[in-house]
Structures are given as structure tokens and as C-alpha cells.
Scaffold this motif. Structure first.
Motif, mmCIF file in Angstrom:
data_model
loop_
_atom_site.group_PDB
_atom_site.id
_atom_site.type_symbol
_atom_site.label_atom_id
_atom_site.label_comp_id
_atom_site.label_asym_id
_atom_site.label_seq_id
_atom_site.Cartn_x
_atom_site.Cartn_y
_atom_site.Cartn_z
ATOM 1 N N SER A 105 -9.341 22.523 -19.079
ATOM 2 C CA SER A 105 -7.897 22.329 -19.027
ATOM 3 C C SER A 105 -7.586 20.922 -18.510
ATOM 4 O O SER A 105 -8.468 20.206 -18.024
ATOM 5 N N VAL A 106 -6.324 20.543 -18.641
ATOM 6 C CA VAL A 106 -5.845 19.239 -18.193
ATOM 7 C C VAL A 106 -4.683 19.475 -17.235
ATOM 8 O O VAL A 106 -3.728 20.184 -17.576
ATOM 9 N N ILE A 107 -4.771 18.893 -16.049
ATOM 10 C CA ILE A 107 -3.678 18.941 -15.080
ATOM 11 C C ILE A 107 -3.073 17.542 -15.054
ATOM 12 O O ILE A 107 -3.759 16.568 -14.737
ATOM 13 N N GLY A 108 -1.810 17.428 -15.408
ATOM 14 C CA GLY A 108 -1.157 16.129 -15.513
ATOM 15 C C GLY A 108 -0.913 15.462 -14.169
ATOM 16 O O GLY A 108 -0.902 16.105 -13.121
ATOM 17 N N ALA A 109 -0.707 14.161 -14.216
ATOM 18 C CA ALA A 109 -0.421 13.385 -13.018
ATOM 19 C C ALA A 109 0.790 13.950 -12.286
ATOM 20 O O ALA A 109 1.791 14.304 -12.904
ATOM 21 N N ASN A 110 0.663 14.080 -10.981
ATOM 22 C CA ASN A 110 1.723 14.543 -10.078
ATOM 23 C C ASN A 110 2.169 15.983 -10.294
ATOM 24 O O ASN A 110 3.176 16.409 -9.729
ATOM 25 N N ALA A 111 1.432 16.759 -11.088
ATOM 26 C CA ALA A 111 1.761 18.177 -11.248
ATOM 27 C C ALA A 111 1.492 18.913 -9.932
ATOM 28 O O ALA A 111 0.602 18.539 -9.172
ATOM 29 N N VAL A 112 2.271 19.939 -9.665
ATOM 30 C CA VAL A 112 2.041 20.809 -8.515
ATOM 31 C C VAL A 112 1.749 22.199 -9.076
ATOM 32 O O VAL A 112 2.628 22.853 -9.626
ATOM 33 N N VAL A 113 0.491 22.629 -8.933
ATOM 34 C CA VAL A 113 0.019 23.858 -9.563
ATOM 35 C C VAL A 113 -0.267 24.910 -8.492
ATOM 36 O O VAL A 113 -1.079 24.683 -7.601
#
Length: 128
Positions: free
Chosen positions: A83-91
């Protein structure tokens, strides 16, 4: 000079790679990071806090995951393989394999296939 807090107690695969020498990264003792992950600078992988109490549970990051700069991944969640977690995402919720997760709070906006081709199913910006 920059610094980081990547715990020696965390389970981090030998093939996981921290860009920019892990500048600004924070990784909790109980975090698990899988094989062939790429982690950008200023990423936090840790546990949630509630009423001043740390719950101690941490994310499990699957294999081949890319985590963009400044992303925050918190709590007892799983980030699926590739998977890809984008810049500045809060997961704070599970992310399925091959998903593209962006924004605050993190949400799935598309998927990639095994050939690194991407299909975006929605944009991260709201339409006004």
C-alpha cells in the motif's frame, strides 16, 4: 542537525529503508515494519493516547509499503502489503493491501496493481 527516535526494540525488517537516514522519524517500541518498506522523513509510527494514557498497541506495517513524508500512523492497525500512505496523511484505521491512503483523516482514494499501475477512485480534495 536532525534527529530521530527509532526504537531498537521495534521489529523492523532488514530490507526496510528509511529515506534521509530517518530524519525526524519516530517509531514506537512495539511497532512492526515489514520487508522492503520505504519510509520518508518525519514519519511517526506509534500508539494512541487517550486521557493521558498510552494504550501501547502499535501498527503493523506490511511488506513493500511506501510511507510519504510527515505521515502519522497510530494505534492497533494493519497497513496492508504494497500500500501507499501519502505525505502528511494521518492513519488510524486499517489500510487494505495495494491501497492508496491520503488525507487527514486517512482515507482510501485508489489502488495499485502488481505492475505499479495506479487506479484513483476518488480525489483527496473535497469538491465544493
Amino acid at each position: 542537525m536532525g534527529t530521530n527516535e527509532i526504537s531498537a526494540k521495534a521489529t523492523i525488517a532488514n530490507s526496510a529503508f528509511f529515506l534521509h537516514r530517518g530524519l525526524g522519524c519516530v517509531v514506537h517500541d512495539n511497532a512492526v515494519i515489514g520487508e522492503h518498506c520505504t519510509i520518508s522523513q518525519n514519519v511517526t509510527i506509534g500508539s494512541k493516547w487517550s486521557n493521558g494514557i498510552c494504550d501501547g498497541s502499535c501498527p503493523i506495517i506490511g511488506c513493500g509499503v511506501f510511507i510519504g513524508a510527515g505521515a502519522v500512523i497510530l494505534g492497533n492497525i494493519k497497513i496492508g502489503d504494497y500500500s501507499v500512505i501519502g505525505a502528511n496523511a494521518v492513519v488510524t484505521k486499517d489500510v487494505p493491501p495495494y491501497a492508496i491512503c491520503v488525507a487527514v483523516p486517512g482515507r482510501i482514494v485508489g489502488y495499485k496493481n502488481g505492475k505499479n499501475e495506479y487506479k484513483i477512485t476518488e480525489t483527496s480534495e473535497s469538491s465544493d
